[in-house]
Scaffold this active site. Structure first.
Site: not given
Ligand SMILES: *Cc1c(COP(=O)(O)O)cnc(C)c1O
Length: 386
Positions: A127, A212, A241
Site C-alpha cells: 500500500f 515507505d 502518518k
Molecule cells: C497510509 C499509508 C500511505 C498513504 O498515506 P496517506 O497520508 O493516506 O496518503 C502510504 N504508504 C503506507 C505504507 C501507508 O501506511
C-alpha cells in the site's frame, strides 16, 4: 441524501473530542482507541505538545509561501536528515504525496544515471497511497483495473521473494520500493534478512532502494525508523502518518545522489508550511527520546503476549505478529468485521485490514492498564461473535 461523499462505511456516531488513548462521541460515550487516526496519533489524542505548537505558530506565521525559507521547515528537515543518516529532505502534506515525490526522484535518477530507466519494482499487497500513481504502485488486489488507464512503470513481485525481485530487475529499472513491514496488507513482517538482501541487490544492480516508512516510521515499531532494526539504509525514505502526530504532514528523506531534483521539478503550495513543520518537530522531539521508544517496545511485548494468552476457544486466534506497537492477530474464521463492530459497541476502536485479521495501532503513549483494558474488551468481543 448525505451531503458528504460516501467513500466508505462509517457508524452514525460523530466524534467530538479525544484525550490520550480515548475518543468521545456526540453522546459523550468514550471509546478506547486502538486505531488512533490510522496509526497517526503517535502521542495520542490532543497532546499538549501539538496544542501548544498549533496555538503558538498559528499566532506567529502560517503561510510565508514555499518561495521563502521558514525556520520550522529547516528545523524539521535537519532533524530527519540527521536521525536517518541521509542528506536532504522534502516536506509534503500526506503519505501519498511523499511517495509521489519519491517516485519522481527515482525516475529522475534513472534519467540521470541509468539511461532513462523509469520502472519501479513494488510488491504484491503493498500500500503506497490513493493518488493515481501511488495506486498503480500499490499491490492491492483489484486496484490495477479501478481507474483505467493505470499509470505505467510499475512491476510487481511477491513480498519477501528476493529471487523474483532479482528476476524482475532489468535495464528499465530505476528503483525498488517497499514497506519494511506491510501495514495495510495486515502487518506482514518479511523473512529475516530480506531487507538486507534487497539492499545488497539494489546496490549491486545500481538501482535505488526506496523504503515507505509511512506506517512503520516515527517510533511505531520501537526504533525511530524500522530500517534501523534491519541494519540497512535506504536511498530514499518516505514518512507520513505519525510524523505529524495528527496533522497532515509527509516527508521524503534521501541520500545526496538520490536527492536529484532540479529547480522547478517539484513543489507544492503547502509543502513545508511552518504550522505543520512545527508540529512535526514537536512530535519528533518526543518520539526520538530513548525512554519513549523503550515504552513502545515494552507495551508492544505486553500487547503481543496478552493476545496470545486471551481465554478464547483454542485456535480462535491463529497468529500474532508485528513489531513495537504495530501488531496484528489473525483469526481462525473471517469474522474480523463482526469483531470490530461488537468492540465498537463495547467502547473499543479496532481495525480489521483483512476479513480474518485484526490490527492494533494504539497511541505510542499507551500505558499498561489501557492495554490490559483493551485485551479484556477484545476477549469479550471475540466470545460474543461467531
Ligand atoms: C497510509 C499509508 C500511505 C498513504 O498515506 P496517506 O497520508 O493516506 O496518503 C502510504 N504508504 C503506507 C505504507 C501507508 O501506511
Amino acid at each position: 441524501m448525505n451531503t458528504m461523499m460516501e467513500v466508505n462505511t462509517r457508524p452514525p456516531q460523530v466524534m467530538v473530542r479525544g484525550e490520550g488513548s480515548w475518543i468521545f462521541d456526540d453522546a459523550d460515550k468514550r471509546y478506547l482507541d486502538f486505531v488512533q487516526g490510522w496509526a497517526v496519533n503517535a502521542l495520542g489524542h490532543s497532546p499538549k505538545e501539538l496544542a501548544d505548537a498549533l496555538r503558538e505558530q498559528g499566532a506567529t506565521l502560517l503561510a510565508p509561501s514555499p518561495a521563502y525559507h521558514n525556520k520550522w521547515a529547516l528545523g524539521l528537515c535537519d532533524r530527519l536528515v540527521h536521525a536517518a543518516g541521509l542528506s536532504q529532505a522534502f516536506l509534503a502534506n500526506s503519505g501519498a504525496e511523499a511517495n509521489e515525490c519519491a517516485i519522481k526522484l527515482a525516475r529522475k535518477f534513472g534519467k540521470l544515471h541509468r539511461g532513462g530507466a523509469f520502472r519501479v519494482i513494488t510488491t504484491h499487497n503493498a500500500f503506497h497511497g490513493r493518488t493515481l500513481t501511488t495506486m498503480s504502485a500499490s499491490g492491492k488486489p483489484g486496484w490495477d483495473e479501478m481507474f483505467p488507464p493505470r499509470m505505467e512503470g510499475f512491476t510487481k513481485v511477491p513480498y519477501g521473494d528476493l529471487e523474483a525481485m532479482d528476476d524482475a530487475m532489468d535495464d528499465e529499472t530505476c528503483a525498488v520500493m517497499l514497506e519494511p513491514i506491510q501495514g495495510e496488507a495486515g502487518v506482514i513482517v518479511p523473512p529475516e534478512g530480506y531487507l538486507k538482501s534487497v539492499r545488497e541487490l539494489a546496490t549491486r544492480r545500481g538501482v535505488l532502494l526506496v523504503l515507505d516508512e509511512i506506517q512503520t516510521g516515527m517510533g511505531r515499531t520501537g526504533r525511530l525508523f524500522r530500517f534501523q532494526s534491519e541494519g540497512v539504509c535506504p536511498d530514499i525514505m518516505t514518512l507520513g502518518k505519525g510524523l505529524g502526530g495528527g496533522v497532515p504532514l509527509g516527508a521524503v528523506v534521501a541520500t545526496k545522489s538520490a536527492s536529484c531534483f532540479g529547480h522547478g521539478e517539484h513543489g507544492g503550495t503547502y509543502c513545508g508550511n511552518p504550522l505543520m513543520a512545527r508540529c512535526g518537530a514537536a512530535v519528533f522531539d518526543v518520539v526520538s527520546e530513548p525512554s519513549f521508544l523503550h515504552n513502545v517496545l515494552e507495551r508492544g511485548e505486553q500487547l503481543q503476549a496478552g493476545l496470545r494468552k486471551l481465554s478464547v476457544p483454542a485456535g480462535s486466534i491463529r497468529t500474532v505478529r508485528g513489531a513495537g506497537l504495530l501488531v496484528a492477530a489473525t483469526l481462525a474464521t473471517p469474522k474480523g468485521a463482526a469483531v470490530v463492530e461488537r468492540a465498537f459497541e463495547l467502547g473499543l476502536l479496532l481495525n480489521a485490514p483483512r476479513p480474518d485479521t485484526l490490527r492494533f495501532m494504539p497511541s505510542l503513549r499507551v500505558d499498561a492498564s489501557e492495554i490490559a483494558q483493551m485485551l479484556d474488551v477484545l476477549e469479550r468481543a471475540l466470545r460474543e461473535t461467531s
